[in-house]
Design an enzyme around this catalytic site. Structure first.
Site, PDB file in Angstrom:
ATOM      1  N   ALA A  66      20.618   5.887 -30.955  1.00 30.12           N
ATOM      2  CA  ALA A  66      20.822   6.097 -29.520  1.00 30.12           C
ATOM      3  C   ALA A  66      21.525   7.434 -29.333  1.00 30.12           C
ATOM      4  CB  ALA A  66      21.662   4.963 -28.956  1.00 30.12           C
ATOM      5  N   GLY A 110      19.980   2.818 -33.458  1.00 27.28           N
ATOM      6  CA  GLY A 110      18.915   2.368 -32.564  1.00 27.28           C
ATOM      7  C   GLY A 110      17.531   2.728 -33.071  1.00 27.28           C
ATOM      8  N   GLU A 113      16.721  -0.009 -35.357  1.00 26.02           N
ATOM      9  CA  GLU A 113      16.498  -1.203 -34.523  1.00 26.02           C
ATOM     10  C   GLU A 113      15.149  -1.148 -33.814  1.00 26.02           C
ATOM     11  OE1 GLU A 113      20.329  -0.580 -32.587  1.00 26.02           O
ATOM     12  OE2 GLU A 113      20.881  -2.614 -33.165  1.00 26.02           O
ATOM     13  N   GLU A 133      26.511   2.505 -36.915  1.00 24.15           N
ATOM     14  CA  GLU A 133      27.300   2.420 -35.679  1.00 24.15           C
ATOM     15  C   GLU A 133      28.791   2.240 -35.928  1.00 24.15           C
ATOM     16  OE1 GLU A 133      24.413   0.872 -36.227  1.00 24.15           O
ATOM     17  OE2 GLU A 133      23.168   0.911 -34.426  1.00 24.15           O
TER      18      GLU A 133
HETATM   19  C1  HXC Z   1      22.394  12.673 -30.195  1.00 21.91           C
HETATM   20  C2  HXC Z   1      21.945  13.568 -32.244  1.00 21.91           C
HETATM   21  C3  HXC Z   1      21.963  12.297 -32.846  1.00 21.91           C
HETATM   22  C4  HXC Z   1      22.211  11.171 -31.998  1.00 21.91           C
HETATM   23  C5  HXC Z   1      21.551  13.747 -34.359  1.00 21.91           C
HETATM   24  N1  HXC Z   1      21.678  14.432 -33.225  1.00 21.91           N
HETATM   25  N2  HXC Z   1      21.720  12.445 -34.158  1.00 21.91           N
HETATM   26  N3  HXC Z   1      22.155  13.770 -30.934  1.00 21.91           N
HETATM   27  N4  HXC Z   1      22.442  11.428 -30.693  1.00 21.91           N
HETATM   28  N5  HXC Z   1      22.197   9.947 -32.449  1.00 21.91           N
HETATM   29  C6  HXC Z   1      21.599  15.881 -33.026  1.00 21.91           C
HETATM   30  C7  HXC Z   1      22.790  16.586 -33.611  1.00 21.91           C
HETATM   31  O1  HXC Z   1      23.891  16.540 -32.748  1.00 21.91           O
HETATM   32  C8  HXC Z   1      22.234  17.969 -33.787  1.00 21.91           C
HETATM   33  O2  HXC Z   1      22.252  18.631 -32.539  1.00 21.91           O
HETATM   34  C9  HXC Z   1      20.786  17.728 -34.159  1.00 21.91           C
HETATM   35  O3  HXC Z   1      20.487  16.407 -33.728  1.00 21.91           O
HETATM   36  C10 HXC Z   1      20.546  17.815 -35.655  1.00 21.91           C
HETATM   37  O4  HXC Z   1      21.478  16.966 -36.280  1.00 21.91           O
HETATM   38  P1  HXC Z   1      22.396  17.457 -37.517  1.00 21.91           P
HETATM   39  O5  HXC Z   1      23.545  16.514 -37.589  1.00 21.91           O
HETATM   40  O6  HXC Z   1      22.691  18.897 -37.413  1.00 21.91           O
HETATM   41  O7  HXC Z   1      21.384  17.218 -38.731  1.00 21.91           O
HETATM   42  P2  HXC Z   1      21.718  16.775 -40.210  1.00 21.91           P
HETATM   43  O8  HXC Z   1      22.877  17.539 -40.748  1.00 21.91           O
HETATM   44  O9  HXC Z   1      20.417  16.838 -40.925  1.00 21.91           O
HETATM   45  O10 HXC Z   1      22.219  15.243 -40.096  1.00 21.91           O
HETATM   46  C11 HXC Z   1      21.311  14.296 -39.634  1.00 21.91           C
HETATM   47  C12 HXC Z   1      22.049  12.949 -39.379  1.00 21.91           C
HETATM   48  C13 HXC Z   1      23.220  13.202 -38.382  1.00 21.91           C
HETATM   49  C14 HXC Z   1      22.598  12.373 -40.675  1.00 21.91           C
HETATM   50  C15 HXC Z   1      21.028  12.003 -38.785  1.00 21.91           C
HETATM   51  O11 HXC Z   1      22.725  13.949 -37.252  1.00 21.91           O
HETATM   52  C16 HXC Z   1      23.841  11.946 -37.877  1.00 21.91           C
HETATM   53  O12 HXC Z   1      24.661  11.315 -38.545  1.00 21.91           O
HETATM   54  N6  HXC Z   1      23.490  11.555 -36.643  1.00 21.91           N
HETATM   55  C17 HXC Z   1      24.069  10.388 -35.990  1.00 21.91           C
HETATM   56  C18 HXC Z   1      23.420   9.147 -36.526  1.00 21.91           C
HETATM   57  C19 HXC Z   1      24.041   7.905 -35.903  1.00 21.91           C
HETATM   58  O13 HXC Z   1      25.257   7.689 -35.911  1.00 21.91           O
HETATM   59  N7  HXC Z   1      23.176   7.076 -35.312  1.00 21.91           N
HETATM   60  C20 HXC Z   1      23.625   5.866 -34.617  1.00 21.91           C
HETATM   61  C21 HXC Z   1      23.949   6.175 -33.174  1.00 21.91           C
HETATM   62  S1  HXC Z   1      24.605   4.775 -32.382  1.00 21.91           S
HETATM   63  P3  HXC Z   1      22.897  20.110 -32.369  1.00 21.91           P
HETATM   64  O14 HXC Z   1      22.760  20.376 -30.915  1.00 21.91           O
HETATM   65  O15 HXC Z   1      24.291  20.000 -32.880  1.00 21.91           O
HETATM   66  O16 HXC Z   1      22.023  20.981 -33.229  1.00 21.91           O
HETATM   67  C22 HXC Z   1      23.282   3.830 -32.018  1.00 21.91           C
HETATM   68  C23 HXC Z   1      23.618   2.570 -31.266  1.00 21.91           C
HETATM   69  C24 HXC Z   1      22.378   1.821 -30.889  1.00 21.91           C
HETATM   70  O17 HXC Z   1      22.193   4.131 -32.322  1.00 21.91           O
HETATM   71  C25 HXC Z   1      22.739   0.675 -30.016  1.00 21.91           C
HETATM   72  C26 HXC Z   1      21.680   0.353 -28.997  1.00 21.91           C
HETATM   73  C27 HXC Z   1      21.555   1.337 -27.924  1.00 21.91           C
END
Ligand code: HXC
Length: 259
Positions: A66, A110, A113, A133
């Site tokens: 998400a 998400g 999911e 998460e």
């Molecule tokens: C918004 C995101 C994002 C996310 C990545 N990006 N994941 N933006 N929401 N979930 C963006 C980054 O901010 C970045 O933007 C660009 O995508 C590239 O990501 P990087 O981090 O630079 O890439 P990398 O180093 O290759 O790392 C990839 C990654 C990391 C390991 C996937 O981005 C990461 O940990 N992302 C978060 C993953 C996460 O926590 N997902 C769960 C979210 S909570 P910029 O502008 O900086 O270049 C969830 C709850 C669901 O999903 C519940 C139901 C709704």
């Protein structure tokens, strides 16, 4: 509806494809994207020509979860009143035609999911699954704590959800989360082939099969078996059952009419 966050296409007249399209954000799932995805899925489901749907992302990400900056602004009252997640994330549960997740790259939070909401997952060998998460001070909110243990068992689900460790495609396949793993180049051809095979069968039987398998997650064994038996009996009232069995007996290829 005009789509800004997804690309929608039809392959070979019968396969609906939805490609998540926020590549700069690794396909992070924001409310607009999820609303568009729901609308596209409902449109394919209502289209008589479409027999199977594929949801995919790009090579680097199916979806990295998400959208975190969007969620960062929410407080309890907002998410509760808006029914965040329930309202526009779970349209996919209403879809009666098969939905395949074609997963390459990150399928996190998400994203994982969403893949699990599909009927089955075909993964490229670079796919990475996880429910991270907990690192954000929350828990999975789109079914991760419910669907992951059903797919991979309690121990591995607890491990992934509590430690936030990710799982590569091979492990995901061995654990039962993923049905097939192929090379990145083969991902779409493999998914299209699977979808095409499904489209060749009776749509009535396909929909009944999906409904019956899904019932197994919602009922006791004897209730589930009764449900299956009733659908099984009902299919003997279709022209497609006559066609399928007649074709076998007469050693010819069946032509199903979805009747
Ligand atoms: C918004 C995101 C994002 C996310 C990545 N990006 N994941 N933006 N929401 N979930 C963006 C980054 O901010 C970045 O933007 C660009 O995508 C590239 O990501 P990087 O981090 O630079 O890439 P990398 O180093 O290759 O790392 C990839 C990654 C990391 C390991 C996937 O981005 C990461 O940990 N992302 C978060 C993953 C996460 O926590 N997902 C769960 C979210 S909570 P910029 O502008 O900086 O270049 C969830 C709850 C669901 O999903 C519940 C139901 C709704």
């Amino acid at each position: 509806m005009a789509y800004n966050n997804i690309l929608v296409s039809v392959h070979d007249q019968h396969i609906g494809i939805v490609m998540l399209n926020r590549p700069k954000q690794l396909n992070a799932l924001n409310p607009e994207l999820m609303t568009e995805l729901g609308a596209a899925l409902l449109a394919f489901d209502a289209d008589e020509q479409i027999g199977c749907i594929i949801i995919t992302g790009n090579e680097k990400a199916f979806a990295a979860g998400a959208d975190i900056p969007t969620m960062a602004q929410f407080d309890f009252a907002q998410v509760y009143k808006a029914d965040f997640v329930t309202k526009n994330w779970e349209t996919i549960r209403q879809i009666r035609k098969p939905v395949i997740a074609a997963v390459s790259g990150f399928a996190l939070g998400g994203g994982c999911e969403l893949a699990m909401m599909c009927d089955f997952i075909i993964a490229a060998d670079n796919a990475l699954f996880g429910q991270p998460e907990i690192k954000l001070g929350i828990i999975p909110g789109a079914g991760g704590t419910q669907r992951l243990p059903r797919a991979v068992g309690k121990s591995k689900a607890m491990d992934m959800i509590l430690t936030a460790r990710t799982m590569k495609a091979q492990e995901a396949q061995e654990a039962g989360l993923v049905s097939r793993v192929v090379s990145l180049e083969q991902l779409m051809p493999e998914c299209l082939q699977a979808a095409s095979t499904i489209c060749g069968y009776s749509q009535l039987a396909v929909m009944a099969a999906k409904e019956s398998v899904n019932r197994s997650f919602e009922s006791s064994l004897s209730d589930g078996i009764m449900y299956e038996r009733r659908l099984f009996h009902a299919l003997f009232g279709t022209l497609d059952q006559k066609e399928g069995m007649d074709a076998f007996v007469n050693k010819r290829i069946p032509t199903f009419k979805n009747q």
